[in-house]
Design a protein around this motif. Structure first.
Motif, PDB file in Angstrom:
ATOM      1  N   ILE A  28       0.845  -1.198   0.000  1.00  0.00           N
ATOM      2  CA  ILE A  28       0.000   0.000   0.000  1.00  0.00           C
ATOM      3  C   ILE A  28       0.885   1.255   0.000  1.00  0.00           C
ATOM      4  CG2 ILE A  28      -1.755   1.257   1.295  1.00  0.00           C
ATOM      5  CD1 ILE A  28      -2.909  -1.278   0.464  1.00  0.00           C
ATOM      6  N   GLY A 285      -3.627  -5.072  -1.952  1.00  0.00           N
ATOM      7  CA  GLY A 285      -4.902  -5.416  -1.322  1.00  0.00           C
ATOM      8  C   GLY A 285      -5.034  -6.918  -1.149  1.00  0.00           C
ATOM      9  N   THR A 328      -4.260  -0.637   6.047  1.00  0.00           N
ATOM     10  CA  THR A 328      -4.174   0.047   4.762  1.00  0.00           C
ATOM     11  C   THR A 328      -4.140   1.562   4.944  1.00  0.00           C
ATOM     12  OG1 THR A 328      -6.562  -0.094   4.529  1.00  0.00           O
ATOM     13  CG2 THR A 328      -5.266  -1.806   3.477  1.00  0.00           C
ATOM     14  N   SER A 368      -6.830   4.215   0.311  1.00  0.00           N
ATOM     15  CA  SER A 368      -6.323   3.184   1.216  1.00  0.00           C
ATOM     16  C   SER A 368      -7.443   2.623   2.098  1.00  0.00           C
ATOM     17  CB  SER A 368      -5.163   3.717   2.054  1.00  0.00           C
ATOM     18  OG  SER A 368      -5.539   4.889   2.712  1.00  0.00           O
ATOM     19  N   GLY A 372      -8.736  -1.314   2.159  1.00  0.00           N
ATOM     20  CA  GLY A 372      -8.928  -2.042   3.409  1.00  0.00           C
ATOM     21  C   GLY A 372     -10.309  -2.660   3.497  1.00  0.00           C
TER      22      GLY A 372
END
Lengths: 393, 227
Positions: A28, A285, A328, A368, A372
């Motif tokens: 990330i 991810g 994340t 982000s 997540g």
């Protein structure tokens, strides 16, 4: 369970395995850092171009219209005061100012020296400067310029060619347009724009009637005017009504379309790199998802215990989802900072500054969090749907 | 308090399904200390999972204070568990990554309280089980007996209506077992907490007030312990 306590619980769980949490974040971090870097540099280029192409500080756009005579020896310069008046009265709604663009350096003009007419180059000065030296006589002073003294400096090479010695040239007369200047000094070692035949005081020269014409005019538009269209209209107006329309042509550089063209190139470059970063974020991810699945199966006992003491399936799901989102989002914020730093570092070697906006921050934060949520949801659901009896048996 | 009527329980489905509990009828009143005895595989753990609201997949009727538990949803079960019952397991079931205090406070967190607000309660209950100084330690640094005390502390921290203890002394030596049993008796007599305990140790069972024998999913006997 209160949301704030859930948040703390998730945070606690992540801290149990800091190394793994950090490694999971790296994907990330890199993805977001890449996006932020390119966006910051893109913003910087855009701002720089806008600044370069827009003359006025208030953000109003300007266009220049040039006149090109068909016969290069023609006496007319293209635009007269009358042309400007016509443009002003016909386009008052779109234009805030119409002016001659005054060249102050390297002007070609017809001069009379002694009895000869000749074409000479001249630059204008406001007083002494370091771009040339005086070898004989004295320099043009600030006050010469202020009070419109008709004085001039002559290039040393030309002085020796025309008058034999530098001393002979001093005091002789020079006519430019309707004005006659007295040569008060000989200059040498001139550089760049000052390596011309004559230097004249700027104010004196521009004040003279001969300068009331020009080959270039500068249009300043009101805010919100479509510059391309308006420029086109003014040029076609000039082609019909301009004072010198029969002896030459009017042309303009469409700054507006040039500007939007460059912007488009940068935008598409940004999209392209964002797409690559998007792939990296997708892979990151999946890394998060993988780690969460491992975590869920490792912590089956913990999930069982939590359920046994009264956790609802929902709070178990939220706990694991929050763990994924925290990973994340922290990765995203770290990536944002690294991207900012990288862009600033790169821009040191480039002629513009990197610009990080609040929008970029929101983008990093939003993307982000989204990663997540998307990749944390399935593992979290699996955690919540575990069969309590199977775990505790 | 607890009324179980004609409860049957099957594991698996179709032809391979296994009939664990056969028509169990059972009543337990407030303040009782009940032992459930039986061989392994007799279904005693299955029975207390049903009694303790851990298992919602059974046939028959279960009335808790006259509420029809068999009609409740899974979410309602979570709440019921949290507010009415405390569990003590054979292998303690503590979360090893959390401190003792966090383990004990867990049921209160899920009851919707704040971490700050529960500190006092956790401290009190740890004192009650004889571990006043263990709150910041990790469970793995405690002995088995101490860990079992922590899990008892966790079970009673919400002041539940009843405790379910599944082989609470199964993993402990006899001395520690006696200490844990003393603690249970204290809870039962002083706090009037209902305790339902599974064991296959006769000596442990004899310290309760009532012994229920289970064999092959059927109640074999149900009698008071003579004091």
């Amino acid at each position: 369970m209160l949301f704030i306590e859930l948040l703390k619980t998730s945070w606690q769980s992540l801290r149990v395995n800091p190394k793994r949490s950090f490694l999971t974040m790296i994907g990330i971090v890199i993805g977001i850092a890449a996006v932020i870097t390119i966006i910051a540099l893109g913003n910087g280029v855009k701002a720089k171009i806008l600044k370069e192409l827009q003359a006025t500080n208030t953000g109003k756009q300007t266009t220049e219209i040039n006149y090109y005579p068909n016969d290069s020896t023609a006496a007319t310069q293209g635009f007269s005061e009358n042309d400007l008046e016509q443009i002003r009265s016909n386009f008052s709604a779109t234009l805030s100012a119409v002016k001659f663009k005054r060249d102050t350096k390297n002007i070609s003009n017809t001069v009379t020296m002694g009895n000869d007419n000749r074409t000479a180059t001249l630059s204008l000065v406001k007083g002494a400067n370091q771009h040339y030296d005086i070898s004989t006589g004295h320099n043009i002073t600030k006050s010469d310029n202020e009070v419109n003294n008709q004085v001039a400096l002559l290039n040393k090479k030309l002085a020796i060619k025309e008058y034999g010695t530098e001393e002979n040239a001093l005091g002789s007369a020079l006519s430019v347009g309707d004005n006659t200047y007295k040569i008060v000094g000989i200059f040498t070692k001139a550089s760049d724009d000052y390596n011309v035949d004559f230097l004249l005081p700027q104010k004196t020269y521009l004040y003279s009637t001969a300068a009331q014409n020009g080959s270039t005019i500068k249009l300043t538009f009101n805010k919100g005017v479509k510059v391309s269209n308006a420029s086109k209209k003014i040029v076609s107006f000039l082609k019909k009504n301009g004072s010198s329309r029969k002896a030459g042509s009017y042309e303009y550089t469409d700054m507006g379309s040039l500007l939007s063209g460059i912007s488009k190139v940068i935008s598409s470059l940004t999209y392209f790199i964002s797409a690559i970063a998007g792939i990296s974020l997708f892979i990151a991810g999946i890394g998060v998802m993988n780690m969460m699945y491992i975590s869920v199966s490792e912590r089956t006992q913990e999930i069982g215990i939590r359920l046994a003491v009264g956790a609802s399936g929902r709070s178990i799901m939220l706990q694991f989802l929050l763990e994924a989102i925290m990973l994340t989002v922290f990765g995203g914020l770290l990536g944002f900072l690294i991207g900012w730093g990288t862009a600033a570092l790169i821009s040191l070697a480039l002629p513009f500054k990197a610009i990080v906006t609040f929008g970029s921050f929101l983008l990093a934060f939003g993307v982000s969090s989204l990663v997540g949520i998307v990749f944390g949801l399935l593992p979290a659901k699996q955690a919540a749907n575990k069969n309590l009896i199977d775990i505790l048996r | 308090m607890i009324d179980i009527k004609n409860v049957n329980k099957f594991y698996g489905q179709g032809d391979s399904s296994f009939h664990v509990l056969h028509d169990i009828n059972l009543s337990i009143s407030e303040g009782e200390f009940v032992s459930i005895m039986g061989q392994s595989g007799s279904g005693k753990s299955t029975l207390i999972n049903i009694i303790g609201f851990l298992d919602d997949e059974f046939k028959g009727e279960y009335f808790y204070y006259n509420h029809p538990i068999h009609e409740y949803t899974r979410t309602q079960f979570s709440k019921l568990r949290n507010q009415n019952v405390g569990f003590v397991f054979q292998n303690f079931k503590l979360i090893n990554t959390l401190t003792v205090a966090d383990n004990v406070g867990l049921p209160l967190l899920y009851a919707g309280e704040k971490r700050k607000a529960i500190k006092e309660q956790v401290k009190d209950v740890l004192e009650a089980v004889g571990l006043p100084d263990a709150s910041e330690k990790k469970p793995t640094n405690l002995s088995g007996g101490q860990q079992q005390r922590v899990s008892i502390a966790r079970a009673i921290v919400t002041n539940p209506q009843f405790l379910i203890a599944d082989e609470p002394t199964g993993a402990l030596d006899s001395k520690t077992s006696r200490e844990i049993m003393t603690l249970f008796k204290e809870l039962n007599q002083k706090n009037k907490t209902t305790i339902i305990m599974v064991t296959h140790d006769e000596k442990v069972a004899l310290q309760s007030e009532r012994i229920i024998q289970i064999l092959d999913g059927r109640i074999l006997s149900d009698k008071k312990v003579n004091a």
